[in-house]
Design an enzyme around this catalytic site. Structure first.
Site, PDB file in Angstrom:
ATOM      1  N   HIS A 307       0.863  -1.184   0.000  1.00 62.20           N
ATOM      2  CA  HIS A 307       0.000   0.000   0.000  1.00 62.20           C
ATOM      3  C   HIS A 307       0.899   1.233   0.000  1.00 62.20           C
ATOM      4  O   HIS A 307       0.677   2.163  -0.770  1.00 62.20           O
ATOM      5  CB  HIS A 307      -0.935  -0.026   1.207  1.00 62.20           C
ATOM      6  CG  HIS A 307      -1.923   1.083   1.235  1.00 62.20           C
ATOM      7  ND1 HIS A 307      -2.810   1.311   0.208  1.00 62.20           N
ATOM      8  CD2 HIS A 307      -2.163   2.054   2.163  1.00 62.20           C
ATOM      9  CE1 HIS A 307      -3.570   2.364   0.500  1.00 62.20           C
ATOM     10  NE2 HIS A 307      -3.194   2.828   1.668  1.00 62.20           N
ATOM     11  N   LYS A 339       3.342   4.088  -5.401  1.00 66.42           N
ATOM     12  CA  LYS A 339       2.705   5.398  -5.241  1.00 66.42           C
ATOM     13  C   LYS A 339       3.731   6.528  -5.254  1.00 66.42           C
ATOM     14  O   LYS A 339       3.382   7.685  -5.500  1.00 66.42           O
ATOM     15  CB  LYS A 339       1.890   5.440  -3.947  1.00 66.42           C
ATOM     16  CG  LYS A 339       0.613   4.602  -3.975  1.00 66.42           C
ATOM     17  CD  LYS A 339      -0.170   4.728  -2.680  1.00 66.42           C
ATOM     18  CE  LYS A 339      -1.461   3.914  -2.711  1.00 66.42           C
ATOM     19  NZ  LYS A 339      -1.228   2.461  -2.680  1.00 66.42           N
ATOM     20  N   PHE A 404      -9.039   4.420   4.470  1.00 65.99           N
ATOM     21  CA  PHE A 404      -9.679   5.108   5.579  1.00 65.99           C
ATOM     22  C   PHE A 404     -11.012   4.422   5.863  1.00 65.99           C
ATOM     23  O   PHE A 404     -11.691   3.929   4.969  1.00 65.99           O
ATOM     24  CB  PHE A 404      -9.943   6.570   5.218  1.00 65.99           C
ATOM     25  CG  PHE A 404      -8.766   7.482   5.466  1.00 65.99           C
ATOM     26  CD1 PHE A 404      -7.528   6.997   5.852  1.00 65.99           C
ATOM     27  CD2 PHE A 404      -8.900   8.854   5.313  1.00 65.99           C
ATOM     28  CE1 PHE A 404      -6.457   7.840   6.089  1.00 65.99           C
ATOM     29  CE2 PHE A 404      -7.839   9.715   5.542  1.00 65.99           C
ATOM     30  CZ  PHE A 404      -6.617   9.212   5.929  1.00 65.99           C
TER      31      PHE A 404
END
Length: 420
Positions: A307, A339, A404
């Site tokens: 992630h 990312k 989230f």
């Protein structure tokens, strides 16, 4: 492959499509990541001066030009990205749902916000002029399931349709649920993935207030996101879309389709702890669920797409979760956090990163965790910081997506081998 029951089918990938900050195409994404190119840049829009930092990872190709003016009236940018990515995936898979085949395809799509551009425009116009009337197509353009609806219309998909919104894990959940539907024989084909287009003033200012965005490097701003590095300060917001075509092995074989990889595991758990702070235990449970479904031991995972957002808390928690599951073997697994290069694509992240993972599996090369500069005792695993790494024996890869709200989605793919 072992199966849990006689009714469980092998699930394969026969098509992929991507719109990313690197441009159009899955191959463009995979090559850019291997070569360490950055899609991060300063936004060149009038409202950028209102931001503390205008760094982002936008899609630069003129997406809107691919659609007629009339069609654009009902298409938010998020749906435009979705349609182009899905079109690439369906073309590669060689599927046409204009006939009865469309009855057997399910649609599983993820997005964190939906039509953010349309919604912000409507609010902006309304607050400036109390007499203003939003466009009649405002609702259908910004609703969360707008992309799924447009995909079904464009490609004549008439099976079940689902929209998933679980923040950063949205499209990973969509892929996982599509995998289960094909695996259990509920659909023959699945178009699955996600899209996100939230580079608007209101959204970016909201993220700024949460203090999770990376501080710009004064010399090399494109390197500002630094996952797992001690000097990390947050992530860079991006936009894009990723689409995959999943189908049963028997279906793909019957029509002579090229099989790109096999999906073998999916885990989904909820932390039930904090709305924004991740939990290593919840993440570890999702990883363990995916391994159990795949009938794989921890030491059979050859690489991980983390992630890896670049936040101080998040990267440390993910590292702990990997240690919980993999023990001493965690130190020997190459871990990539892409990312750093394509930005955080939010609801599209899981799908785009899964396409990147499948590219690594196909080519036997895992992308780097770019911009890493300094060791952190809390993040002490093998993050492929030296650049892309060749792994000729790469057979299985895992991709993590944690959102989230405490949702954790983990997917496992492996190199496809023909059933005996």
């Amino acid at each position: 492959m072992n199966t849990e029951s006689a009714g469980v089918q092998r699930v394969v990938v026969t098509g992929v499509g991507v719109l990313s900050p690197f441009g159009e195409g899955a191959e463009v994404l995979v090559r850019a990541l291997e070569e360490g190119h950055s899609g991060v840049r300063f936004l060149e829009v009038p409202w950028a001066k209102s931001l503390n930092s205008a760094l982002a990872a936008p899609v630069l190709i003129p997406v809107e030009s691919r659609f007629t003016k009339l069609r654009r009236l009902t298409l938010d940018r998020v749906a435009q990205l979705a349609l182009l990515a899905a079109g690439e995936a369906l073309t590669q898979a060689g599927l046409d749902f204009s006939g009865d085949e469309g009855l057997h395809c399910g649609l599983f799509w993820g997005t964190g916000i939906g039509g953010a551009t349309t919604l912000e425009q409507a609010y902006h116009e309304s607050f400036l002029d109390a007499q203003a009337r939003p466009r009649p197509t405002t609702i259908v353009a910004f609703m969360a399931n707008g992309s799924a609806g447009q995909l079904s219309i464009e490609f004549k998909i008439r099976g079940p349709s689902f929209t998933y919104s679980s923040a950063c894990s949205s499209s990973a959940v969509a892929l996982g649920e599509a995998f289960l539907a094909v695996r259990q024989g509920r659909v023959r084909y699945a178009l699955a993935g996600g899209s996100e287009a939230l580079l608007t003033l209101g959204v970016m200012k909201a993220w700024e207030s949460l203090q999770t965005l990376a501080k710009p490097d004064p010399v090399h701003p494109e390197t500002s996101c630094r996952p797992f590095s001690r000097d990390r300060s947050g992530f860079i917001l991006g936009e894009g879309a990723g689409a995959l075509i999943l189908e049963s092995e028997s279906s793909a074989q019957a029509r002579g389709a090229t099989i790109l990889a096999e999906i073998v595991g999916y885990g989904n758990t909820t932390d039930a702890g904090h709305i924004t702070q991740p939990d290593a235990g919840g993440q570890a449970r999702a990883i363990q669920e995916a391994l159990h479904m795949a009938h794989l031991a921890p030491d059979q995972i050859d690489a991980i797409n983390a992630h890896g957002t670049g936040t101080v808390v998040g990267d440390g928690v993910e590292t702990r979760a990997l240690k919980i599951v993999f023990g001493d073997h965690a130190a020997h697994i190459p871990i990539s956090a892409t990312k750093a290069l394509h930005g955080h694509l939010m609801g599209a992240a899981g799908a785009v990163e899964m396409v990147a993972a499948l590219g690594a599996l196909r080519r036997g090369i895992v992308p780097p965790t770019a911009h890493w500069t300094t060791p952190d005792p809390a993040c002490d695993l093998d993050y492929v910081t030296e650049g892309a790494r060749a792994l000729p024996a790469l057979n299985t890869i895992m991709s993590n997506s944690f959102g989230f709200g405490g949702n954790n989605a983990v997917l496992i793919a492996r190199r496809y081998t023909v059933s005996p």
